[in-house]
Design a protein around this motif. Sequence first.
Motif, PDB file in Angstrom:
ATOM      1  N   VAL A   9       0.718  -1.001   0.005  1.00 58.58           N
ATOM      2  CA  VAL A   9      -0.198  -0.128  -0.109  1.00 58.58           C
ATOM      3  C   VAL A   9       0.745   0.995   0.118  1.00 58.58           C
ATOM      4  O   VAL A   9       1.950   1.433   0.668  1.00 58.58           O
ATOM      5  N   VAL A  10       0.686   2.389  -1.001  1.00 62.16           N
ATOM      6  CA  VAL A  10       1.763   2.976  -1.418  1.00 62.16           C
ATOM      7  C   VAL A  10       0.330   4.433  -0.840  1.00 62.16           C
ATOM      8  O   VAL A  10      -0.563   5.017  -1.695  1.00 62.16           O
ATOM      9  N   THR A  11       0.409   5.295   0.452  1.00 58.50           N
ATOM     10  CA  THR A  11      -0.289   6.473   0.649  1.00 58.50           C
ATOM     11  C   THR A  11       0.108   7.714  -0.290  1.00 58.50           C
ATOM     12  O   THR A  11       1.210   7.655  -0.096  1.00 58.50           O
ATOM     13  N   ALA A  30       5.282  -6.368  -7.577  1.00 59.12           N
ATOM     14  CA  ALA A  30       4.319  -6.650  -6.578  1.00 59.12           C
ATOM     15  C   ALA A  30       2.791  -5.600  -7.092  1.00 59.12           C
ATOM     16  O   ALA A  30       2.975  -5.806  -7.708  1.00 59.12           O
ATOM     17  N   LYS A  31       1.771  -6.541  -5.780  1.00 54.45           N
ATOM     18  CA  LYS A  31       0.509  -5.655  -5.851  1.00 54.45           C
ATOM     19  C   LYS A  31       0.424  -4.357  -5.143  1.00 54.45           C
ATOM     20  O   LYS A  31       0.855  -4.763  -3.980  1.00 54.45           O
ATOM     21  N   VAL A  32       0.091  -3.455  -6.092  1.00 46.06           N
ATOM     22  CA  VAL A  32      -0.234  -2.703  -5.004  1.00 46.06           C
ATOM     23  C   VAL A  32      -0.889  -2.105  -4.906  1.00 46.06           C
ATOM     24  O   VAL A  32      -2.099  -1.521  -6.347  1.00 46.06           O
ATOM     25  N   VAL A  33      -1.709  -1.532  -4.227  1.00 40.52           N
ATOM     26  CA  VAL A  33      -3.189  -0.354  -4.193  1.00 40.52           C
ATOM     27  C   VAL A  33      -2.058   0.967  -3.761  1.00 40.52           C
ATOM     28  O   VAL A  33      -1.408   0.674  -2.455  1.00 40.52           O
ATOM     29  N   VAL A  34      -3.028   2.105  -4.300  1.00 40.02           N
ATOM     30  CA  VAL A  34      -2.757   3.305  -3.738  1.00 40.02           C
ATOM     31  C   VAL A  34      -3.844   3.317  -3.091  1.00 40.02           C
ATOM     32  O   VAL A  34      -5.324   3.604  -3.833  1.00 40.02           O
ATOM     33  N   CYS A  35      -3.691   4.945  -2.362  1.00 39.74           N
ATOM     34  CA  CYS A  35      -5.111   5.409  -1.805  1.00 39.74           C
ATOM     35  C   CYS A  35      -4.646   7.340  -1.497  1.00 39.74           C
ATOM     36  O   CYS A  35      -3.894   7.826  -1.912  1.00 39.74           O
ATOM     37  N   ALA A  47      -1.492  -0.427 -10.846  1.00 39.86           N
ATOM     38  CA  ALA A  47      -1.965  -0.187  -9.558  1.00 39.86           C
ATOM     39  C   ALA A  47      -3.467   0.012  -9.316  1.00 39.86           C
ATOM     40  O   ALA A  47      -4.574   0.475  -9.506  1.00 39.86           O
ATOM     41  N   GLU A  48      -3.868  -1.038  -7.962  1.00 40.69           N
ATOM     42  CA  GLU A  48      -5.229  -0.576  -8.119  1.00 40.69           C
ATOM     43  C   GLU A  48      -5.142   0.955  -7.052  1.00 40.69           C
ATOM     44  O   GLU A  48      -4.904   1.763  -6.011  1.00 40.69           O
ATOM     45  N   PHE A  49      -6.692   2.365  -7.431  1.00 41.42           N
ATOM     46  CA  PHE A  49      -6.624   3.131  -6.809  1.00 41.42           C
ATOM     47  C   PHE A  49      -8.081   2.791  -5.356  1.00 41.42           C
ATOM     48  O   PHE A  49      -9.094   2.079  -5.531  1.00 41.42           O
ATOM     49  N   VAL A  50      -8.276   3.200  -4.403  1.00 45.24           N
ATOM     50  CA  VAL A  50      -9.332   3.384  -3.537  1.00 45.24           C
ATOM     51  C   VAL A  50      -9.042   4.649  -2.645  1.00 45.24           C
ATOM     52  O   VAL A  50      -7.885   4.656  -1.986  1.00 45.24           O
ATOM     53  N   PRO A  51     -10.094   5.176  -2.419  1.00 49.94           N
ATOM     54  CA  PRO A  51     -10.584   5.996  -2.178  1.00 49.94           C
ATOM     55  C   PRO A  51     -10.033   6.673  -0.902  1.00 49.94           C
ATOM     56  O   PRO A  51     -10.707   5.027  -0.173  1.00 49.94           O
ATOM     57  N   LEU A  52      -9.603   7.066  -0.175  1.00 56.49           N
ATOM     58  CA  LEU A  52      -9.747   7.492   1.064  1.00 56.49           C
ATOM     59  C   LEU A  52      -8.825   8.473   2.179  1.00 56.49           C
ATOM     60  O   LEU A  52      -7.879   9.326   1.804  1.00 56.49           O
ATOM     61  N   ASP A  53      -9.760   9.230   3.197  1.00 58.01           N
ATOM     62  CA  ASP A  53      -9.436  10.068   4.017  1.00 58.01           C
ATOM     63  C   ASP A  53      -8.638   9.334   5.088  1.00 58.01           C
ATOM     64  O   ASP A  53      -9.233   9.138   5.909  1.00 58.01           O
ATOM     65  N   LEU A  54      -7.569   9.465   4.914  1.00 58.51           N
ATOM     66  CA  LEU A  54      -6.164   9.167   5.852  1.00 58.51           C
ATOM     67  C   LEU A  54      -6.559   9.763   7.238  1.00 58.51           C
ATOM     68  O   LEU A  54      -6.222   9.472   8.208  1.00 58.51           O
ATOM     69  N   ARG A  55      -7.526  10.660   7.335  1.00 63.71           N
ATOM     70  CA  ARG A  55      -7.640  11.847   9.317  1.00 63.71           C
ATOM     71  C   ARG A  55      -8.903  10.658   9.776  1.00 63.71           C
ATOM     72  O   ARG A  55      -8.864  11.292  10.615  1.00 63.71           O
ATOM     73  N   ASP A  56      -9.319   9.712   8.688  1.00 64.98           N
ATOM     74  CA  ASP A  56     -10.320   9.229   8.733  1.00 64.98           C
ATOM     75  C   ASP A  56     -10.359   8.238   9.614  1.00 64.98           C
ATOM     76  O   ASP A  56      -9.900   7.240   9.518  1.00 64.98           O
ATOM     77  N   PRO A  57      -9.587   7.532  10.786  1.00 67.27           N
ATOM     78  CA  PRO A  57      -9.549   6.615  11.448  1.00 67.27           C
ATOM     79  C   PRO A  57      -9.919   4.983  10.880  1.00 67.27           C
ATOM     80  O   PRO A  57      -9.571   3.987  10.845  1.00 67.27           O
ATOM     81  N   ALA A  58     -11.721   5.374  11.079  1.00 66.96           N
ATOM     82  CA  ALA A  58     -12.312   4.069  11.066  1.00 66.96           C
ATOM     83  C   ALA A  58     -12.331   3.703   9.385  1.00 66.96           C
ATOM     84  O   ALA A  58     -11.717   2.204   9.244  1.00 66.96           O
ATOM     85  N   LEU A  74      -0.582  -8.388   3.515  1.00 63.71           N
ATOM     86  CA  LEU A  74      -0.266  -7.169   3.618  1.00 63.71           C
ATOM     87  C   LEU A  74       1.227  -7.369   3.698  1.00 63.71           C
ATOM     88  O   LEU A  74       1.370  -7.814   4.499  1.00 63.71           O
ATOM     89  N   ASP A  75       1.549  -7.333   3.063  1.00 63.01           N
ATOM     90  CA  ASP A  75       3.493  -6.920   2.981  1.00 63.01           C
ATOM     91  C   ASP A  75       4.382  -5.795   3.232  1.00 63.01           C
ATOM     92  O   ASP A  75       5.465  -5.739   4.020  1.00 63.01           O
ATOM     93  N   ALA A  76       3.942  -4.750   2.959  1.00 66.45           N
ATOM     94  CA  ALA A  76       4.423  -3.567   3.271  1.00 66.45           C
ATOM     95  C   ALA A  76       3.372  -2.203   2.823  1.00 66.45           C
ATOM     96  O   ALA A  76       2.664  -2.085   2.343  1.00 66.45           O
ATOM     97  N   LEU A  77       3.811  -1.070   3.882  1.00 65.89           N
ATOM     98  CA  LEU A  77       3.421  -0.123   4.076  1.00 65.89           C
ATOM     99  C   LEU A  77       3.882   1.493   3.622  1.00 65.89           C
ATOM    100  O   LEU A  77       6.083   1.490   4.231  1.00 65.89           O
ATOM    101  N   VAL A  78       3.697   1.926   2.759  1.00 69.76           N
ATOM    102  CA  VAL A  78       4.874   3.297   2.199  1.00 69.76           C
ATOM    103  C   VAL A  78       4.040   4.677   2.864  1.00 69.76           C
ATOM    104  O   VAL A  78       2.674   4.869   2.079  1.00 69.76           O
TER     105      VAL A  78
END
Length: 254
Positions: A9-11, A30-35, A47-58, A74-78
């Motif tokens: 995952v690459v934020t 790697a399989k890559v998910v970007v948000c 890459a797969e895109f998923v909308p996400l607000d990182l300020r929302d913990p839930a 999940l193997d890596a978080l950038v």
Amino acid sequence: MELDGRVAVVTGGTRGVGAGIARAFLRAGAKVVVCARRPPEVPVAGAEFVPLDLRDPAAVGEFFADVVARHGRLDALVNNAGGTPYRMLAGGECADDAARHARVIELNLTAPLTASLAAHEHLRASGGSIVMIGSVSGGRPSPGAAAYGAAKAGLESLARSMAVEWAPEVRVNTLVLGMVRTELSHLHYGDEEGIAAVGRTVPLGRLAEPSEIGEAAVFLASQRAAYVSGASLLVHGGGERPAFLDAATVNKEK
């Protein structure tokens, strides 16, 4: 390839440095998910895109659970998402200057903490790693970006503590970036002449390319860095020439 079968995952992975990182992970297999909060104008191919607000913990927690449900691991978080506008600490005309600076810290420090906490158990299950995207601004005065510099300094400290608390299952490291040439470079350095002039202040004579940052991130996430944790890897082209060397009147070539 060295990351075959891995999921990353690459934020903030939709443009600039983040897109360069996403492409490097894809090249490594790697399989890559970007948000990001908004869809990219130009998608990162593969890459797969998923909308996400990182300020929302839930929402962040649901995001990582969904990634693992769909991809099995999940193997890596950038933690790349971040940035700041140029804004001096005082003297602004806005009544909520303090709140604006606090939002910069939230994006650059609190959001990576939120994402890392949400990803922890999934990374622990795979023996994965976290790569924080830091900045030289965290280790030197950063006028016009003081809150950003403070957040990046905190991010390095956070990574070192995570590396100790979460060892040996999860490795945590920081890439400390200098200046990188992206589609937004003109906002910081001006036209091509300005960008070139800024590049000449770097010992290697130019700004970094996003792909070069990506290759460094792949290294830290791979088994080549299996014994690297709690480290800060400088990717800044040699840093900055000390100003006093040019100001001094001794040792000058005639």
